[in-house]
Scaffold this motif. Structure first.
Motif: not given
Length: 244
Positions: A41, A45, A78, A80, A84, A158
């Motif tokens: 992670t 990021r 993206y 997460s 999110s 992710d």
């Protein structure tokens, strides 16, 4: 599409990511694996411009994350590992918000809202409840829809199927394959080794370092394992100097 060279991230005396280098090709489904705390992670990021590296270089679609982070963010979708989006907004309102952030044309937003309503079983004639009340699998699909609104060439996911039921996981991976078939590059982290089998290549991290980078079949063959789960355990154990 993704190029990482000698990436390092330190928090005080602790090294979370240690001299990491790898690349991901256009249209590839790339699995990024590792136990909790391995540095996955943190790496993601930094790739998305949310965290500044201590050292190293990241190129996303040929653009330097450190030099032009805002341009890079528009090339990435993206999602997460945690929900999110905005839980107090309805699914349609979330789409409107993220669409406005990325400058998505209104016609495209309306098409996307119709698709999401259809897939989530939401009556188009009603405003709909808040996104926080959706089942987890639906939340993840809504999150993916918002991440793809601006048609990014690179998608970073992710742990997108964490907590999702088997049917939802299968449908999610079908969509990942559709994205790859359309030429999008997908980097995905997962704790499910059966899902990692679906990737074109996998990278295994341990204590912030890259310890394996190859196809799932090649990694299994190296450790003489019948399953990727067994190979993963063997790879991490070997890196730690332990016996399996």
């Amino acid at each position: 599409m993704i190029s990482i060279e000698h990436l390092t991230k330190q928090f005080g005396r602790f090294t979370a990511v240690d001299d990491l280098s790898f690349s991901v090709e256009p249209g590839e489904v790339f699995g990024f694996l590792g136990a909790n705390g391995a540095g996955k992670t943190t790496t993601i990021r930094m790739m998305c411009g949310l965290l500044k590296p201590t050292a190293g270089e990241i190129l996303m679609d040929g653009l330097s994350v450190s030099r032009v982070p805002e341009q890079v963010k528009r090339r990435i979708g993206y999602m997460s590992q945690r929900f999110s989006l905005y839980g107090d907004l309805s699914p349609g309102e979330n789409i409107d918000f993220f669409g406005s952030v990325y400058g998505v044309p209104p016609a495209r937003l309306e098409e996307e809202k119709k698709r999401v309503r259809r897939e989530l079983g939401i009556d188009a004639g009603r405003r709909g409840g808040p996104a926080s009340e959706l089942p987890l699998g639906f939340k993840q699909r809504l999150g993916l829809a918002c991440a793809l609104l601006h048609a990014p060439p690179i998608i970073v996911l992710d742990e997108p199927t964490s907590g999702v039921d088997p049917v939802g996981r299968r449908e999610f991976w079908e969509e990942i394959y559709d994205l790859s078939s359309a030429g999008r590059t997908v980097l995905v982290t997962t704790h499910f080794m059966d899902e990692a089998e679906y990737c074109d290549r996998i990278a295994i991290m341990s204590a912030g370092r890259l310890i394996e980078l190859d196809t799932p079949a090649a990694v299994k063959a190296k450790y003489r394992s019948e399953s990727l789960n067994e190979a993963f355990i063997a790879a991490v154990a070997a890196d730690r100097g332990e016996e399996v």
